[in-house]
Every structure is written in structure tokens, then in C-alpha cells.
Design a protein around this motif. Structure first.
Motif, PDB file in Angstrom:
ATOM      1  N   PRO A   1      34.338  51.962-117.956  1.00 28.02           N
ATOM      2  CA  PRO A   1      32.894  51.855-117.614  1.00 28.02           C
ATOM      3  C   PRO A   1      32.582  52.558-116.250  1.00 28.02           C
ATOM      4  O   PRO A   1      33.347  52.910-115.494  1.00 28.02           O
ATOM      5  N   LEU A   2      31.261  52.926-116.056  1.00 29.04           N
ATOM      6  CA  LEU A   2      30.833  53.434-114.873  1.00 29.04           C
ATOM      7  C   LEU A   2      30.347  52.479-113.977  1.00 29.04           C
ATOM      8  O   LEU A   2      29.323  51.909-114.277  1.00 29.04           O
ATOM      9  N   LEU A   3      30.929  52.204-112.707  1.00 27.43           N
ATOM     10  CA  LEU A   3      30.596  51.145-111.861  1.00 27.43           C
ATOM     11  C   LEU A   3      29.922  51.761-110.748  1.00 27.43           C
ATOM     12  O   LEU A   3      30.046  52.895-109.902  1.00 27.43           O
ATOM     13  N   GLU A   4      29.012  50.848-110.121  1.00 32.46           N
ATOM     14  CA  GLU A   4      28.413  51.358-108.994  1.00 32.46           C
ATOM     15  C   GLU A   4      28.659  49.727-108.282  1.00 32.46           C
ATOM     16  O   GLU A   4      27.846  48.901-108.196  1.00 32.46           O
ATOM     17  N   LEU A   5      29.621  49.852-107.109  1.00 33.09           N
ATOM     18  CA  LEU A   5      30.083  48.678-106.611  1.00 33.09           C
ATOM     19  C   LEU A   5      29.581  48.766-105.047  1.00 33.09           C
ATOM     20  O   LEU A   5      29.181  49.695-104.466  1.00 33.09           O
ATOM     21  N   PRO A   6      28.994  47.436-104.509  1.00 31.50           N
ATOM     22  CA  PRO A   6      28.681  47.309-103.040  1.00 31.50           C
ATOM     23  C   PRO A   6      29.648  47.678-102.270  1.00 31.50           C
ATOM     24  O   PRO A   6      30.961  47.718-102.676  1.00 31.50           O
ATOM     25  N   GLU A   7      29.561  48.194-101.034  1.00 28.51           N
ATOM     26  CA  GLU A   7      30.284  48.763-100.030  1.00 28.51           C
ATOM     27  C   GLU A   7      31.254  47.809 -99.728  1.00 28.51           C
ATOM     28  O   GLU A   7      32.427  48.211 -99.257  1.00 28.51           O
ATOM     29  N   HIS A   8      31.263  46.219 -99.671  1.00 28.95           N
ATOM     30  CA  HIS A   8      32.333  45.543 -99.183  1.00 28.95           C
ATOM     31  C   HIS A   8      33.177  45.242-100.245  1.00 28.95           C
ATOM     32  O   HIS A   8      34.327  44.795-100.208  1.00 28.95           O
ATOM     33  N   ILE A   9      33.333  46.021-101.388  1.00 26.15           N
ATOM     34  CA  ILE A   9      34.149  45.706-102.410  1.00 26.15           C
ATOM     35  C   ILE A   9      34.895  47.051-102.319  1.00 26.15           C
ATOM     36  O   ILE A   9      34.660  48.129-102.983  1.00 26.15           O
ATOM     37  N   GLU A  10      36.200  47.069-102.158  1.00 22.95           N
ATOM     38  CA  GLU A  10      37.101  48.082-102.471  1.00 22.95           C
ATOM     39  C   GLU A  10      37.974  48.015-103.476  1.00 22.95           C
ATOM     40  O   GLU A  10      38.754  47.092-103.644  1.00 22.95           O
ATOM     41  N   HIS A  11      38.240  49.317-104.116  1.00 23.46           N
ATOM     42  CA  HIS A  11      39.298  49.371-105.192  1.00 23.46           C
ATOM     43  C   HIS A  11      39.352  50.837-105.350  1.00 23.46           C
ATOM     44  O   HIS A  11      38.584  51.792-104.949  1.00 23.46           O
ATOM     45  N   THR A  12      40.569  51.012-106.091  1.00 22.95           N
ATOM     46  CA  THR A  12      41.062  52.383-106.375  1.00 22.95           C
ATOM     47  C   THR A  12      41.032  52.557-107.959  1.00 22.95           C
ATOM     48  O   THR A  12      40.780  53.788-108.284  1.00 22.95           O
ATOM     49  N   GLU A  13      41.243  51.462-108.827  1.00 25.95           N
ATOM     50  CA  GLU A  13      41.183  51.474-110.145  1.00 25.95           C
ATOM     51  C   GLU A  13      40.301  50.547-110.872  1.00 25.95           C
ATOM     52  O   GLU A  13      40.290  49.365-110.096  1.00 25.95           O
TER      53      GLU A  13
END
Length: 203
Positions: free
Chosen positions: A77-89
Motif C-alpha cells: 500500500p502507498l501510505l500518507e501518514l500523519p507526522e506523529h506516526i513514525e514507522h520504517t516498514e
């Protein structure tokens, strides 16, 4: 003379096709590579989702040589996450977050290492490495935006005539030539698929 070269190409298009239809079309690895004028053949290997490409190209003096790529294709999936959610995978995220922030799909092409020697300089046969990301986003009016970023790395032996050219100049010439080839082939691929869509234009 041995030479390392890198070629890059990019594209950003609007396809007049519904999102799921477009994703299914662009996910067809053999069909997509079949539109590349430098791709002589592409075949699925015994390893799942790994393909073997054979490209036939020329050096800056039009001497021919072959390049073999082993490429794994994956999708996520192509994701657009809000800045407060951090992830690498993506695998680290919950299904709820993935569903909430998915805005499209990404196809990855990644070099797949294989055992054994591929290079055969005497026959001007060399191994290449390909890396690409193709982002696809649905748009209004049954359109899909497609963004491609592609890079290839090739280690090869030049014909003897090039030994008189200073190496820094030769390296710059070779990188430029491969990038021109890659960009031209990318443009040709997407121009060719326009026959299966109502229209394709640059974003």
C-alpha cells in the motif's frame, strides 16, 4: 577497461483509467517490459516474483552488448501518514492504520542476487542491477496518477577503442548515455501503453 555506470529515469503521468484496472495493468511485469525497446526478453524464474531481463544496448560508439537483470517485483500500500506516526516498514503498522492512511499502491522492482557468474566479458555479456518504485494514486473522473523512479547499475568492460579516453570523461559519458537510454525507454513504455487507455498525459 572495466566501468561502473548508473542510469536513472523518472516519470509522472495521468492515465485515463480506473485505479484498480490501472494497477492490474501495470503489475503485469512481462507486458510492461515488453514495451521497452531495449528489452530483448523477460521471463519468470523458478523463484516466485523474480524475473530475468535481457537488455541489448550499445555503448557511446554504438558497439553492442547484453545486460542481464534479475528483478523481484513486490507490491505494498502507498501510505500518507500523519507526522506523529513514525514507522520504517508497513509490516510494523496495524491493519487499522494501513486501511485508514492508504492512498494508493506502490510496485517495487528490486535487484535479486543469484548464485553463479553472470558476466562474460569475452561475449560482452554483463550483469545489471535494477531498482524502481512506481507509485499509483486514484484520481477523480476514473483517472490514475503514476509516478516512476527507476535506477539501473551496470558493471561492464568497454571496447578497446575507449582506452584512449580519460577515465573521468569516459565515466561521465557512460552515465549520461545510460540515463538517456533509460529515460527514452521509459517514455516509450508509457507512450506505448496509451493504446490501452483513453489517454496518457504528463502530470
Amino acid at each position: 577497461m572495466e566501468m561502473e555506470a548508473t542510469g536513472k529515469s523518472r516519470g509522472d503521468w495521468i492515465l485515463h483509467g480506473e485505479f484498480n484496472q490501472t494497477v492490474a495493468y501495470l503489475s503485469d511485469h512481462k507486458r510492461m517490459l515488453g514495451f521497452n525497446p531495449f528489452c530483448h526478453s523477460v521471463e519468470l524464474t523458478e523463484t516466485e516474483n523474480v524475473y530475468k531481463w535481457l537488455f541489448r544496448v550499445t555503448d557511446p560508439q554504438n558497439n553492442p552488448f547484453d545486460v542481464i537483470f534479475y528483478v523481484e517485483q513486490t507490491e505494498e500500500p502507498l501510505l500518507e501518514l500523519p507526522e506523529h506516526i513514525e514507522h520504517t516498514e508497513t509490516a510494523e503498522l496495524s491493519e487499522e492504520l494501513i486501511n485508514r492512511y492508504t492512498v494508493g499502491k506502490t510496485i517495487h522492482w528490486q535487484h535479486h542476487p543469484v548464485a553463479g557468474q553472470i558476466d562474460d566479458p569475452a561475449k560482452y555479456l554483463f550483469e545489471g542491477k535494477a531498482f524502481a518504485k512506481m507509485h499509483m494514486r486514484p484520481m477523480e473522473a476514473k483517472k490514475t496518477r503514476v509516478q516512476l523512479d527507476l535506477r539501473v547499475d551496470v558493471h561492464f568492460t568497454l571496447y578497446p577503442a575507449f582506452r584512449i579516453v580519460p577515465e573521468p570523461i569516459l565515466h561521465a559519458m557512460t552515465n549520461a548515455a545510460i540515463s538517456i537510454i533509460m529515460q527514452a525507454s521509459t517514455n516509450t513504455m508509457f507512450h506505448s501503453i496509451s493504446r490501452d487507455f483513453k489517454n496518457i498525459r504528463n502530470a
